[in-house]
Design an enzyme around this catalytic site. Sequence first.
Site, PDB file in Angstrom:
ATOM      1  N   ASN A 137      75.596  30.448  58.078  1.00  0.00           N
ATOM      2  CA  ASN A 137      75.810  30.196  59.496  1.00  0.00           C
ATOM      3  C   ASN A 137      77.143  29.471  59.707  1.00  0.00           C
ATOM      4  O   ASN A 137      77.882  29.207  58.764  1.00  0.00           O
ATOM      5  CB  ASN A 137      74.632  29.399  60.063  1.00  0.00           C
ATOM      6  CG  ASN A 137      74.313  29.788  61.490  1.00  0.00           C
ATOM      7  OD1 ASN A 137      75.212  30.054  62.277  1.00  0.00           O
ATOM      8  ND2 ASN A 137      73.032  29.822  61.822  1.00  0.00           N
TER       9      ASN A 137
ATOM     10  N   HIS B 214      84.990  12.577  42.074  1.00  0.00           N
ATOM     11  CA  HIS B 214      86.151  11.699  41.929  1.00  0.00           C
ATOM     12  C   HIS B 214      85.717  10.533  41.056  1.00  0.00           C
ATOM     13  O   HIS B 214      84.596  10.039  41.187  1.00  0.00           O
ATOM     14  CB  HIS B 214      86.653  11.239  43.299  1.00  0.00           C
ATOM     15  CG  HIS B 214      87.190  12.381  44.107  1.00  0.00           C
ATOM     16  ND1 HIS B 214      88.440  12.894  43.921  1.00  0.00           N
ATOM     17  CD2 HIS B 214      86.612  13.129  45.061  1.00  0.00           C
ATOM     18  CE1 HIS B 214      88.631  13.906  44.748  1.00  0.00           C
ATOM     19  NE2 HIS B 214      87.528  14.071  45.447  1.00  0.00           N
TER      20      HIS B 214
ATOM     21  N   GLY C 145      70.397  23.262  58.412  1.00  0.00           N
ATOM     22  CA  GLY C 145      71.687  22.852  58.955  1.00  0.00           C
ATOM     23  C   GLY C 145      72.098  21.450  58.540  1.00  0.00           C
ATOM     24  O   GLY C 145      71.278  20.539  58.449  1.00  0.00           O
TER      25      GLY C 145
ATOM     26  N   THR D 171      70.875  15.317  45.800  1.00  0.00           N
ATOM     27  CA  THR D 171      71.615  14.676  44.718  1.00  0.00           C
ATOM     28  C   THR D 171      71.086  15.038  43.336  1.00  0.00           C
ATOM     29  O   THR D 171      71.704  14.691  42.336  1.00  0.00           O
ATOM     30  CB  THR D 171      71.574  13.143  44.864  1.00  0.00           C
ATOM     31  OG1 THR D 171      70.205  12.719  44.819  1.00  0.00           O
ATOM     32  CG2 THR D 171      72.220  12.699  46.169  1.00  0.00           C
TER      33      THR D 171
ATOM     34  N   ARG E 270      64.031  14.178  48.869  1.00  0.00           N
ATOM     35  CA  ARG E 270      62.842  13.991  48.032  1.00  0.00           C
ATOM     36  C   ARG E 270      61.888  15.161  48.278  1.00  0.00           C
ATOM     37  O   ARG E 270      61.864  15.725  49.362  1.00  0.00           O
ATOM     38  CB  ARG E 270      62.146  12.682  48.388  1.00  0.00           C
ATOM     39  CG  ARG E 270      62.915  11.457  47.944  1.00  0.00           C
ATOM     40  CD  ARG E 270      62.162  10.183  48.312  1.00  0.00           C
ATOM     41  NE  ARG E 270      62.656   8.995  47.690  1.00  0.00           N
ATOM     42  CZ  ARG E 270      63.857   8.443  47.884  1.00  0.00           C
ATOM     43  NH1 ARG E 270      64.720   9.021  48.689  1.00  0.00           N
ATOM     44  NH2 ARG E 270      64.203   7.345  47.263  1.00  0.00           N
TER      45      ARG E 270
END
Length: 196
Positions: free
Chosen positions: A85, A115, A142, A165, A180
């Site tokens: 989208n 980084h 989204g 993550t 989670r």
Amino acid sequence: MPSPRTEKQKMLAGALYRASDEELVTDRTRAAALLRELNAESDPALRRATLARLFGRIGSNANVMPVFACDYGFNIVAGHNLFINYNCVMLDCAPIVIGDDVQLGPAVQIYTAHHPLDAAARREGLESASPVTIGDNVWIGGAAVICPGVAIGDDAVIGAGSVVTRDVPAGAEVAGNPARILQEVVPRRDAGRTIA
């Protein structure tokens, strides 16, 4: 195996590299030209032709809405029936591999770039990258963010606004910051269709 020598080889190997390297700047300039062409074009067939030149590989029936952005393009490999989208960003310093029948909501961001935590290394302009893998039949809501090195299993659902993550198991529904597991859904087959 010999150690990588060019900055591009280092980038592709997941080692520390300098993105300011001339070869990498040239690659990003090429991608930027193709992105301008892609994002300005309204004809679906011409958009698919541009995507085929931009991506490393893309399956049939892809639909990528503008404005799409990426670093290189050649590191993105996508399967059939991909839907992306509006306003998606893919930082593809490492491979981003996307399976079949994947849907990305608006403003989804997929990052492979890291980084250094060490301030001196950041001042030297060093960075690295880890690949992202998205399985078949995944739906990403989204404004979700997929972080470097994450693998998302088949049939998973990522809630809108989530920051992913760590790896997501096949069939899981995840949401939140950090994301989670809300529930693990085992897909069942019914008349040839997967029902979650």
